[in-house]
Structures are given as structure tokens and as C-alpha cells.
Design a protein around this motif. Sequence first.
Motif, PDB file in Angstrom:
ATOM      1  N   GLU A   1       0.832  -1.211   0.000  1.00  0.00           N
ATOM      2  CA  GLU A   1       0.000   0.000   0.000  1.00  0.00           C
ATOM      3  C   GLU A   1       0.860   1.253   0.000  1.00  0.00           C
ATOM      4  O   GLU A   1       0.516   2.257  -0.637  1.00  0.00           O
ATOM      5  N   SER A   2       1.989   1.206   0.708  1.00  0.00           N
ATOM      6  CA  SER A   2       2.905   2.348   0.723  1.00  0.00           C
ATOM      7  C   SER A   2       3.510   2.578  -0.660  1.00  0.00           C
ATOM      8  O   SER A   2       3.632   3.723  -1.117  1.00  0.00           O
ATOM      9  N   LEU A   3       3.868   1.498  -1.351  1.00  0.00           N
ATOM     10  CA  LEU A   3       4.389   1.617  -2.718  1.00  0.00           C
ATOM     11  C   LEU A   3       3.346   2.225  -3.654  1.00  0.00           C
ATOM     12  O   LEU A   3       3.663   3.059  -4.499  1.00  0.00           O
ATOM     13  N   LEU A   4       2.101   1.795  -3.478  1.00  0.00           N
ATOM     14  CA  LEU A   4       1.026   2.335  -4.313  1.00  0.00           C
ATOM     15  C   LEU A   4       0.804   3.813  -4.046  1.00  0.00           C
ATOM     16  O   LEU A   4       0.531   4.593  -4.966  1.00  0.00           O
ATOM     17  N   THR A   5       0.930   4.225  -2.787  1.00  0.00           N
ATOM     18  CA  THR A   5       0.775   5.642  -2.436  1.00  0.00           C
ATOM     19  C   THR A   5       1.854   6.482  -3.102  1.00  0.00           C
ATOM     20  O   THR A   5       1.583   7.582  -3.609  1.00  0.00           O
TER      21      THR A   5
ATOM     22  N   GLU B   1       1.190  10.477 -10.308  1.00  0.00           N
ATOM     23  CA  GLU B   1       0.264  10.258 -11.425  1.00  0.00           C
ATOM     24  C   GLU B   1      -0.143  11.539 -12.132  1.00  0.00           C
ATOM     25  O   GLU B   1      -0.342  11.541 -13.353  1.00  0.00           O
ATOM     26  N   ASN B   2      -0.282  12.626 -11.408  1.00  0.00           N
ATOM     27  CA  ASN B   2      -0.812  13.857 -12.008  1.00  0.00           C
ATOM     28  C   ASN B   2       0.243  14.707 -12.712  1.00  0.00           C
ATOM     29  O   ASN B   2      -0.090  15.738 -13.291  1.00  0.00           O
ATOM     30  N   ASP B   3       1.485  14.293 -12.648  1.00  0.00           N
ATOM     31  CA  ASP B   3       2.561  15.009 -13.337  1.00  0.00           C
ATOM     32  C   ASP B   3       2.973  14.190 -14.556  1.00  0.00           C
ATOM     33  O   ASP B   3       3.597  13.144 -14.425  1.00  0.00           O
ATOM     34  N   LYS B   4       2.599  14.662 -15.752  1.00  0.00           N
ATOM     35  CA  LYS B   4       2.852  13.875 -16.957  1.00  0.00           C
ATOM     36  C   LYS B   4       4.334  13.629 -17.199  1.00  0.00           C
ATOM     37  O   LYS B   4       4.720  12.663 -17.863  1.00  0.00           O
ATOM     38  N   HIS B   5       5.191  14.499 -16.637  1.00  0.00           N
ATOM     39  CA  HIS B   5       6.628  14.312 -16.804  1.00  0.00           C
ATOM     40  C   HIS B   5       7.190  13.277 -15.826  1.00  0.00           C
ATOM     41  O   HIS B   5       8.356  12.912 -15.926  1.00  0.00           O
ATOM     42  N   LYS B   6       6.356  12.822 -14.882  1.00  0.00           N
ATOM     43  CA  LYS B   6       6.811  11.831 -13.906  1.00  0.00           C
ATOM     44  C   LYS B   6       5.978  10.549 -13.979  1.00  0.00           C
ATOM     45  O   LYS B   6       6.009   9.733 -13.054  1.00  0.00           O
TER      46      LYS B   6
ATOM     47  N   TRP C   1       6.538   8.030 -15.670  1.00  0.00           N
ATOM     48  CA  TRP C   1       7.429   6.868 -15.678  1.00  0.00           C
ATOM     49  C   TRP C   1       7.727   6.399 -14.251  1.00  0.00           C
ATOM     50  O   TRP C   1       7.894   5.200 -14.005  1.00  0.00           O
ATOM     51  N   ILE C   2       7.788   7.327 -13.290  1.00  0.00           N
ATOM     52  CA  ILE C   2       8.016   6.941 -11.891  1.00  0.00           C
ATOM     53  C   ILE C   2       6.784   6.226 -11.344  1.00  0.00           C
ATOM     54  O   ILE C   2       6.900   5.188 -10.678  1.00  0.00           O
ATOM     55  N   ALA C   3       5.610   6.790 -11.621  1.00  0.00           N
ATOM     56  CA  ALA C   3       4.376   6.144 -11.168  1.00  0.00           C
ATOM     57  C   ALA C   3       4.307   4.712 -11.692  1.00  0.00           C
ATOM     58  O   ALA C   3       3.995   3.775 -10.935  1.00  0.00           O
ATOM     59  N   ARG C   4       4.604   4.538 -12.960  1.00  0.00           N
ATOM     60  CA  ARG C   4       4.574   3.197 -13.565  1.00  0.00           C
ATOM     61  C   ARG C   4       5.499   2.244 -12.826  1.00  0.00           C
ATOM     62  O   ARG C   4       5.134   1.100 -12.529  1.00  0.00           O
ATOM     63  N   GLN C   5       6.718   2.695 -12.521  1.00  0.00           N
ATOM     64  CA  GLN C   5       7.671   1.820 -11.840  1.00  0.00           C
ATOM     65  C   GLN C   5       7.135   1.365 -10.482  1.00  0.00           C
ATOM     66  O   GLN C   5       7.238   0.189 -10.131  1.00  0.00           O
ATOM     67  N   PHE C   6       6.551   2.276  -9.727  1.00  0.00           N
ATOM     68  CA  PHE C   6       6.075   1.893  -8.403  1.00  0.00           C
ATOM     69  C   PHE C   6       4.856   0.990  -8.470  1.00  0.00           C
ATOM     70  O   PHE C   6       4.692   0.107  -7.618  1.00  0.00           O
ATOM     71  N   PHE C   7       3.996   1.172  -9.471  1.00  0.00           N
ATOM     72  CA  PHE C   7       2.862   0.256  -9.627  1.00  0.00           C
ATOM     73  C   PHE C   7       3.359  -1.143  -9.989  1.00  0.00           C
ATOM     74  O   PHE C   7       2.852  -2.146  -9.483  1.00  0.00           O
TER      75      PHE C   7
END
Length: 430
Positions: free
Chosen positions: A120-124, A130-135, A137-143
Amino acid sequence: MSNYSLVRPGLTTAIIGHLPAIKLRLRRKVPQLTFQDVRRARIPFYEALASELYEAGYTNAAFLLLQLIEYEHDHVPSTSDQTIEDKRLKNSKSLLNFLFQSLRETEGYKINQQYDTEVESLLTIGQSFENDKHKHWIARQFFLISLDRCEACCLGEDRVAALANYYYGRFLTANGQLEEALKVLEAAKKLCSTQSWPLEQSKNIRGSQLLISVILEQLFIVYSKLSEKYRKTDLEKFELYMQLSHEVAVDSKLEHVLCDSYLNYGDFLLTKGEHREALNCYKESSKRARIIYSFDKVCKTKIRMAAAHRSLNELKECEHLLQSADKLTEHNRMTECYAEQKLLTGEINFGNGHLAEATKDFQTARAVYQNLAKGDKMILASSFGALASAGIHFGKFVGLVRQTDFHGRLSDNKTLFKLLRWSVDGIALW
């Protein structure tokens, strides 16, 4: 993936060879690093944070922090926008501090074998980017890391596995990867099919949405987008995804989802010529629109019901609904509802041979659509306006259009568009 690492295989490989050298250099400079020692030694901030994590025993967090920085440096193209460059992990102390604290906490949950909380912490962390289109790729990695951790820790049948699939599916949907999103969300739905898990574990079921409900809502969005994607290219897929979207909407029992679904499904049935069934769908949509206080949707359903009554040749009902819709738009004439109302009114006037009135209606609709930047609808209204205007001078042509034996909406008249698109000599008119 091993239980010992937060890092996904294949995230990056370049940094691996540098880590021993970085750690060795840092240790030579300062035996036991503290933030004050780091500042005196002038070690780059991100290396300092990684060292703090490493020396405190959060090895995986230290590796992942450095890998993310290296990955962004090697794979995310630079821009000419300084504000964006300032937010790169190498340059942004606020983002680095956030990752430092979050990764430290996350690995702490892992060390204490609190694997559900770790995921759950990783998902947070993923959601925070998620709301920063330039980041993204980071959201994807953590999911993806969270999904790997579910597999590594045998959490595949647990709530957090469904949660991880849901957030990753939502992320894929937002990025237009619909087919992949569908697979992930279907997996999430399967996990929740017999469960009543809350979306947020910290709240009781009454205080939080059910996880299955938000998964079904997301599936409705994906199926709707897929049906729209295939609307003009694959009729079989279009109808399949339209049916599936309506089914999951009904299963979700969410009023706002049902409102949209009955409206869309009514349009689908109206196009197929099932006018009475379409009318029933619009009535159901109208009920939900009132429940959720969406007066825009109330207005839209009135206009669509008017179109259905017109197709059924129930003209009094049609006229009454259009008048009611007109009253709802009195306070603001620059809305999509008003444009749609004028478009339908224009089609009715056109069909009745009232060409001057039809021209005026289409011009009004065009102006509103133009103001709302609805390009396709603006072109549609312009085409009909031109046709109605021309009909005043070329009545025979308009007579041919009206003789095409079509009782639905003008915009659904394929024969009309053939007449508009081609001249007698086969030369395109527009």
C-alpha cells in the motif's frame, strides 16, 4: 522478484556498476555519515540521501533511489523548460526528500514483514506522481514494483493484489493503453468477485467505497473508450464493448455510472432503430441524473428523449420535452445542451420544410459549438446549416434529401451524407 529487493529487474542496469564505487568514496570521506558531515564533504544531495539510507540499513531503498535518478538521467529526454528541469530528481530536493522518507518507511514495513502495508505504501508513492505527466514513468515503476511484491510475498489472493491491479489499470487507462488496462482490471475484478473489501483499509466498509465498485467503474470507462475506438472501424467490437460497458455499470450500482451508461446505451439503441428501448434507457438515465443532482444530464436526457419520441412520430411529447430543455438552458445559452437542443430543433424544422428557421437553428448551434471548441459538432452544424440555406435556393435538391425515407436524426442519415459528399459526376463536394 526476490523478497530482498524493491528494485524491478530491467529498471536500469547502468547504475549497478557505479554503486560500489559511490559507497566506497562516501565511506572514505566520512566513516559514519550525518547530514552535517555530508554538507561539509560537499557530496551531491541525492548521494547523501542514498548513503543515509544505506548506512541506516535500508539497502533496497538506497539502491532504488539511485536507480530512479540514473534512469531519469539516461532515458527521460531533456527539455528547454527550466521549471521542468528543476523538478528532475537530480535537481529537486523536495522530490528527493519525499522519496527518502517514503522509501525508508516502505522498507521498514518490509523489514517488519508487514507486506500488505508495504505494498500500500508503494502504491501511495506511485499515486503521488500520477498527475505530473513528466513523472508518469516513476508512477509506472512503483505500480509494477507493487505487483512484483504481491507475487514475491504470495499476496496474489489478497486485497492488496486487487488494489495494485486497480491502480495500475487506472494508470494505463489514463495513458491510453486500453487493451492492457482491460487485462489488469479484469484480474482485479476476479480477485474481488466474492469479496466486500473497502477501497481504504483504514476506514470501515461503510465509510469507504467498496473496492469492487471502483474497479467496475474503471472497467466501465475502459469498455466505453474501446467501444468509441471501434465505432467506425469494427461494428462487432463496437457493439460488444458497448454491451460490456453497460453490464459492468449495472453491476457497479453506482448512480453516476448508471446515469452515463443508460445515456450511452440509449444512444446506441436509438442508432439501431430500437426507439422504444432507447426511450426507456433515457428515462432510467434521467432518474439517476436527478438523484446525483446533475442538471446538465437531466437536460441532455430530455433532448435525447425528444429525439426518440420524434423517431416514434410522437410529436407532442417531442415538442414538450424540447420546451422543457429550453427552460433548463435559459440561464446559460452557451452550453452543449443548448447546442444539442438547437441542432435537433434545426433537424425537425428542416424535415418539415421550414428552411429559414432550420438555418437559424443550425447557425446558433454552430456558434455555441465553436465557442466550446467542439470541432466535430461545429462542422456538423455548419454542414446542415449550409444545406438548409442552399435549400432555400435549390429546393429540388432538398426535396431529394427529404425523400431518402429516413425518420431518425438527420446526423444519422447515411444517405444524406452520401448526397453531401458526392456530386452527380462523382466529384467530392466537401
